[in-house]
Design an enzyme around this catalytic site. Structure first.
Site, PDB file in Angstrom:
ATOM      1  N   ARG A  77      38.487  38.962  30.299  1.00 21.24           N
ATOM      2  CA  ARG A  77      37.033  38.928  30.978  1.00 21.24           C
ATOM      3  C   ARG A  77      35.999  39.342  30.259  1.00 21.24           C
ATOM      4  O   ARG A  77      35.964  40.803  30.407  1.00 21.24           O
ATOM      5  CB  ARG A  77      36.954  39.225  31.748  1.00 21.24           C
ATOM      6  CG  ARG A  77      37.728  37.495  32.711  1.00 21.24           C
ATOM      7  CD  ARG A  77      38.362  37.817  34.005  1.00 21.24           C
ATOM      8  NE  ARG A  77      37.402  38.383  34.870  1.00 21.24           N
ATOM      9  CZ  ARG A  77      37.258  38.234  36.189  1.00 21.24           C
ATOM     10  NH1 ARG A  77      38.100  38.693  37.308  1.00 21.24           N
ATOM     11  NH2 ARG A  77      36.097  38.983  36.911  1.00 21.24           N
ATOM     12  N   LYS A  85      43.075  42.955  45.242  1.00 25.75           N
ATOM     13  CA  LYS A  85      42.394  41.912  45.875  1.00 25.75           C
ATOM     14  C   LYS A  85      43.200  40.431  45.435  1.00 25.75           C
ATOM     15  O   LYS A  85      44.399  40.031  46.130  1.00 25.75           O
ATOM     16  CB  LYS A  85      40.876  41.906  46.782  1.00 25.75           C
ATOM     17  CG  LYS A  85      40.834  42.493  46.849  1.00 25.75           C
ATOM     18  CD  LYS A  85      39.023  42.721  46.986  1.00 25.75           C
ATOM     19  CE  LYS A  85      38.484  41.831  46.354  1.00 25.75           C
ATOM     20  NZ  LYS A  85      37.695  43.660  44.886  1.00 25.75           N
ATOM     21  N   ARG A 142      30.315  39.452  50.227  1.00 22.54           N
ATOM     22  CA  ARG A 142      29.915  40.560  48.892  1.00 22.54           C
ATOM     23  C   ARG A 142      28.780  41.264  49.406  1.00 22.54           C
ATOM     24  O   ARG A 142      28.182  42.366  48.548  1.00 22.54           O
ATOM     25  CB  ARG A 142      29.789  40.368  47.447  1.00 22.54           C
ATOM     26  CG  ARG A 142      30.622  40.797  46.971  1.00 22.54           C
ATOM     27  CD  ARG A 142      31.055  39.516  45.348  1.00 22.54           C
ATOM     28  NE  ARG A 142      31.095  40.699  44.372  1.00 22.54           N
ATOM     29  CZ  ARG A 142      32.747  40.132  43.305  1.00 22.54           C
ATOM     30  NH1 ARG A 142      33.079  39.320  44.276  1.00 22.54           N
ATOM     31  NH2 ARG A 142      32.928  40.913  43.141  1.00 22.54           N
ATOM     32  N   ARG A 179      29.440  46.943  37.432  1.00 22.52           N
ATOM     33  CA  ARG A 179      30.132  46.091  39.064  1.00 22.52           C
ATOM     34  C   ARG A 179      30.665  47.053  39.952  1.00 22.52           C
ATOM     35  O   ARG A 179      30.626  46.670  40.893  1.00 22.52           O
ATOM     36  CB  ARG A 179      31.560  44.906  38.332  1.00 22.52           C
ATOM     37  CG  ARG A 179      31.185  43.944  36.971  1.00 22.52           C
ATOM     38  CD  ARG A 179      32.046  43.342  36.737  1.00 22.52           C
ATOM     39  NE  ARG A 179      33.649  43.268  36.702  1.00 22.52           N
ATOM     40  CZ  ARG A 179      34.265  42.631  37.204  1.00 22.52           C
ATOM     41  NH1 ARG A 179      34.964  43.288  35.915  1.00 22.52           N
ATOM     42  NH2 ARG A 179      35.222  42.387  37.394  1.00 22.52           N
TER      43      ARG A 179
HETATM   44  P1  AMP Z   1      35.151  39.041  40.799  1.00 15.03           P
HETATM   45  O1  AMP Z   1      36.384  37.595  40.194  1.00 15.03           O
HETATM   46  O2  AMP Z   1      35.718  38.803  42.666  1.00 15.03           O
HETATM   47  O3  AMP Z   1      35.429  40.104  40.319  1.00 15.03           O
HETATM   48  O4  AMP Z   1      33.900  38.826  40.876  1.00 15.03           O
HETATM   49  C1  AMP Z   1      33.592  38.125  38.989  1.00 15.03           C
HETATM   50  C2  AMP Z   1      32.147  37.542  39.682  1.00 15.03           C
HETATM   51  O5  AMP Z   1      31.416  37.057  39.759  1.00 15.03           O
HETATM   52  C3  AMP Z   1      31.488  39.358  40.064  1.00 15.03           C
HETATM   53  O6  AMP Z   1      31.150  39.944  39.428  1.00 15.03           O
HETATM   54  C4  AMP Z   1      30.061  38.586  39.630  1.00 15.03           C
HETATM   55  O7  AMP Z   1      28.604  38.190  39.333  1.00 15.03           O
HETATM   56  C5  AMP Z   1      30.010  36.716  40.227  1.00 15.03           C
HETATM   57  N1  AMP Z   1      30.619  36.801  41.976  1.00 15.03           N
HETATM   58  C6  AMP Z   1      32.080  36.567  42.654  1.00 15.03           C
HETATM   59  N2  AMP Z   1      31.675  36.575  43.928  1.00 15.03           N
HETATM   60  C7  AMP Z   1      30.151  36.848  44.268  1.00 15.03           C
HETATM   61  C8  AMP Z   1      29.665  36.923  45.612  1.00 15.03           C
HETATM   62  N3  AMP Z   1      30.341  36.569  46.602  1.00 15.03           N
HETATM   63  N4  AMP Z   1      28.104  37.382  45.619  1.00 15.03           N
HETATM   64  C9  AMP Z   1      28.247  37.065  44.552  1.00 15.03           C
HETATM   65  N5  AMP Z   1      28.260  37.447  42.780  1.00 15.03           N
HETATM   66  C10 AMP Z   1      29.749  36.664  42.963  1.00 15.03           C
END
Ligand code: AMP
Length: 220
Positions: free
Chosen positions: A160, A13, A88, A171
């Protein structure tokens, strides 16, 4: 165009959002990116979010909903945005509906990146990011010219913390349990279009353009 990019971690994405924002100038709103910045700057939001992100759990809805509501109020996103990593869960989706209503806006399209777990795991475990500029690389699929060094700014490439094996598994589990229900939510609203997240980035991009075209959402 107002777009939601939906799919598991590692679906590509963010990669597609970067291409689309460069090509069409659409604002890219990544809640994960905003949270990581907040964590490294030790802001109050960052302090609240840190443990959740580290464990691969969802940060509480009110924290992320507030972040997105602030972004949607910004003049620069009036003409279009891509939400990457938000919503989410169904509660966040409903909060988003209310925020958009307040600003007299609505989502045009939700693109679901259908991706096999093996592909997600392979992408996330090999991903390396630049500590300085945030650029993404992959040990196999997109290696930097010089090992451990960012091609773009010369910064150090790191893994990361939430891209480590155990956290990746968590995740993906969290995605299945809490996020995948949004496929039905947006299908019922008639907004969902599916692309294959397993394909190479270039092919996914072509599929995306086709979906936009079919839905009269964008003109090159
Ligand atoms: P991502 O970079 O989108 O994979 O997000 C990394 C982490 O940020 C996730 O594993 C969550 O811990 C947190 N996170 C990102 N977006 C959300 C969301 N919409 N709701 C809750 N936690 C989020």
């Amino acid at each position: 165009m107002k777009l939601i990019l939906l799919g598991p971690p590692g679906a590509g994405k963010g990669t597609q959002a970067n291409i689309l924002s460069q090509r069409f100038g659409i604002a890219h709103i990544s809640t994960g990116g905003i949270l990581r910045e907040a964590i490294s700057a030790c802001t109050p939001t960052g302090v609240k979010a840190k443990g959740y992100v580290k464990r691969g759990e969802l940060v509480p809805d009110e924290v992320v909903t507030q972040i997105v509501a602030e972004k949607l109020g910004d003049e620069r996103v009036k003409n279009g945005f891509m939400l990457d990593g938000f919503p989410r869960n169904v509660n966040q989706a409903k909060n988003l509906d209310s925020s958009l209503k307040k600003f007299g806006q609505k989502i045009d399209l939700v693109v679901y990146f259908q991706t096999s777990p093996n592909v997600s795991i392979q992408r996330l475990s090999g991903r390396r990011v630049c500590k300085r500029c945030g650029a993404n690389f992959h040990l196999k699929n997109m290696p930097p010219k010089k090992e451990g060094i960012c091609d773009k700014c010369g910064g150090e490439l790191i893994q990361r913390e939430d891209d480590r094996e155990q956290t990746i598994k968590n995740r993906l589990k969290v995605y299945e349990e809490q996020t995948s229900g949004l496929i039905e939510y947006y299908t019922k609203k008639g907004l969902l279009q599916t692309v294959s997240g397993d394909l190479e980035a270039e092919q996914v991009y072509k599929e995306l353009l086709k979906k936009f075209d079919d839905n009269n959402k964008i003109e090159e």
